[in-house]
Design a protein around this motif. Structure first.
Motif, mmCIF file in Angstrom:
data_model
loop_
_atom_site.group_PDB
_atom_site.id
_atom_site.type_symbol
_atom_site.label_atom_id
_atom_site.label_comp_id
_atom_site.label_asym_id
_atom_site.label_seq_id
_atom_site.Cartn_x
_atom_site.Cartn_y
_atom_site.Cartn_z
ATOM 1 N N CYS A 138 14.947 12.813 -54.115
ATOM 2 C CA CYS A 138 14.111 13.288 -55.218
ATOM 3 C C CYS A 138 14.283 12.378 -56.423
ATOM 4 C CB CYS A 138 14.487 14.713 -55.617
ATOM 5 S SG CYS A 138 14.042 15.917 -54.371
ATOM 6 N N CYS A 153 15.957 19.526 -56.394
ATOM 7 C CA CYS A 153 15.735 19.707 -54.957
ATOM 8 C C CYS A 153 16.982 20.280 -54.294
ATOM 9 C CB CYS A 153 15.354 18.384 -54.306
ATOM 10 S SG CYS A 153 13.712 17.804 -54.773
ATOM 11 N N CYS A 204 11.831 21.703 -57.116
ATOM 12 C CA CYS A 204 11.928 20.707 -56.043
ATOM 13 C C CYS A 204 10.572 19.998 -55.965
ATOM 14 C CB CYS A 204 12.259 21.394 -54.717
ATOM 15 S SG CYS A 204 12.100 20.314 -53.282
ATOM 16 N N GLN A 205 10.588 18.690 -56.134
ATOM 17 C CA GLN A 205 9.334 17.924 -56.109
ATOM 18 C C GLN A 205 8.596 18.069 -54.788
ATOM 19 O OE1 GLN A 205 11.064 14.163 -56.677
ATOM 20 N NE2 GLN A 205 11.538 14.479 -58.794
ATOM 21 N N TRP A 206 9.337 18.122 -53.693
ATOM 22 C CA TRP A 206 8.720 18.273 -52.381
ATOM 23 C C TRP A 206 8.035 19.628 -52.272
ATOM 24 C CZ3 TRP A 206 8.195 14.071 -49.576
ATOM 25 C CH2 TRP A 206 9.094 13.025 -49.764
#
Length: 136
Positions: free
Chosen positions: A36, A42, A110-112
């Protein structure tokens, strides 16, 4: 946009979502932390008590959801349209819940997960648009 265009858009977005969820599932089972840009978010989300539902990693649920959407897109006719809309709306609702948990319970992003939430939002919008076009 035509039905074919909407199906193609949904296929590409669902494949991207499947790749994201697949990556997060792999990191879970490999015992790795996702890569990340921002530090800590994350990891906090992925190691929180909300990362599993009844012992099943949320990322694996995402894999199943995106795969289900892809599967419904292969079904022709109104039945396929209704099923893909239902799957996308369920996925959107679950994704909205998880985003709420990230923001207000875990207090980390969390970017994902955000990328997956965006994908699911696009899928839900395209699926509803497709259903409305079929109803006309």
């Amino acid at each position: 946009m035509t039905d074919q265009g909407l199906r193609l858009t949904m296929t590409v977005v669902a494949a991207a979502g499947l790749a994201i969820a697949g990556y997060l599932t792999w990191t879970h089972y490999a015992g790795n932390q996702p890569v990340c840009l921002a530090s800590g978010g994350c990891e906090r989300v992925q190691t929180s008590s909300y990362a599993d539902v009844a012992g099943i990693p949320v990322a694996l649920i995402g894999v199943a959801g995106y795969a289900a959407i892809l599967g419904t897109l292969a079904i022709r006719g109104e039945g396929g349209i209704v099923l893909s809309t239902l799957a996308a709306l369920v996925g959107f609702g679950f994704s909205a819940y998880l985003t709420y948990v990230e923001l207000f319970t875990i207090d980390a992003i969390c970017q994902w997960c955000v990328a997956s939430a965006i994908a699911m939002t696009v899928l839900a919008a395209a699926a509803v648009w497709r259903l409305m076009r079929a109803s006309v």
